[in-house]
Design an enzyme around this catalytic site. Structure first.
Site, PDB file in Angstrom:
ATOM      1  N   CYS A 106      -8.103   0.591 -21.509  1.00 55.30           N
ATOM      2  CA  CYS A 106      -7.783  -0.837 -21.881  1.00 55.30           C
ATOM      3  C   CYS A 106      -9.112  -1.194 -22.553  1.00 55.30           C
ATOM      4  CB  CYS A 106      -6.790  -1.429 -21.325  1.00 55.30           C
ATOM      5  SG  CYS A 106      -6.417  -2.609 -22.103  1.00 55.30           S
ATOM      6  N   HIS A 107     -10.012  -2.598 -21.864  1.00 51.74           N
ATOM      7  CA  HIS A 107     -10.670  -3.151 -21.807  1.00 51.74           C
ATOM      8  C   HIS A 107     -12.120  -2.245 -20.883  1.00 51.74           C
ATOM      9  CE1 HIS A 107      -8.149  -6.365 -23.696  1.00 51.74           C
ATOM     10  NE2 HIS A 107      -9.656  -7.050 -24.324  1.00 51.74           N
ATOM     11  N   ALA A 108     -11.491  -1.525 -20.200  1.00 53.94           N
ATOM     12  CA  ALA A 108     -12.274  -0.462 -19.032  1.00 53.94           C
ATOM     13  C   ALA A 108     -13.494  -0.524 -19.513  1.00 53.94           C
ATOM     14  CB  ALA A 108     -11.609   0.220 -18.265  1.00 53.94           C
ATOM     15  N   GLY A 109     -13.289  -0.154 -20.691  1.00 55.23           N
ATOM     16  CA  GLY A 109     -14.589   0.788 -21.621  1.00 55.23           C
ATOM     17  C   GLY A 109     -15.435   0.001 -21.631  1.00 55.23           C
TER      18      GLY A 109
END
Length: 174
Positions: A106-109
């Site tokens: 998810c937003h961990a990128g």
């Protein structure tokens, strides 16, 4: 117990996406891995977006890449905080150098962007940060899970089953 003897760091901060942390953690534990929660502070309880807690065992500045076989970075709003800790970014850069599994969903990128390890790498994420990923030099794909060497990425909670399997498989291959 194909992951017996494997040790994985799970990064936590406030407002992590509960499923994106706990699903892969439980899957790895079921397969015998030791999962250690790390946060800005040791022994602190962080609360997920939906109220599920996770308590850090160690602080980021205590995490040594040589003592871990991989890292999990959950999504939610935590990655916007996690990317601000130089100790975590250094840890991820060292794991990258050692080609140890790095899982992000998810937003961990955002954390991997801040660590500067995505240039030329095939990845996925929530579509909301696609531009961020591509601007960091990544080659973005709209797929449930993308594996590029030791980098394992996924889009969102409905993709957790293939993500968890891909990350566990990467640990076995180490």
């Amino acid at each position: 117990m194909r992951l017996k003897g494997k040790r994985v760091l799970a990064a936590v901060d406030a407002e992590f996406e509960d499923l994106e942390l706990w699903y892969p953690v439980i899957r790895l534990q079921e397969e015998g891995a030791d999962v250690v929660f790390a946060g800005a502070e040791a022994n602190k309880t962080y609360i997920g977006k939906y109220g599920v807690p996770a308590t850090s065992t160690i602080a980021f500045n205590e995490a040594l890449a040589d003592e871990f076989d991989g890292v999990l970075v959950p999504g939610g709003w935590a990655p916007d905080k996690l990317r601000r800790y130089p100790e975590l970014l250094s840890f991820i850069k060292e794991l990258d150098k050692q080609k140890k599994p790095i899982g992000q969903i998810c937003h961990a990128g955002w954390v991997l962007i801040s660590a500067g390890i995505l240039n030329g790498k095939r990845v996925t994420s929530t579509p909301g940060i696609r531009d961020d990923m591509e601007n960091a030099g990544a080659i973005w794909h709209d797929e449930p899970v993308v594996v590029d060497g030791h980098l394992i990425s996924s889009r969102r909670p409905p993709d957790l089953a293939p993500y968890g399997k891909a990350f566990a498989d990467a640990l076995v291959g180490r």
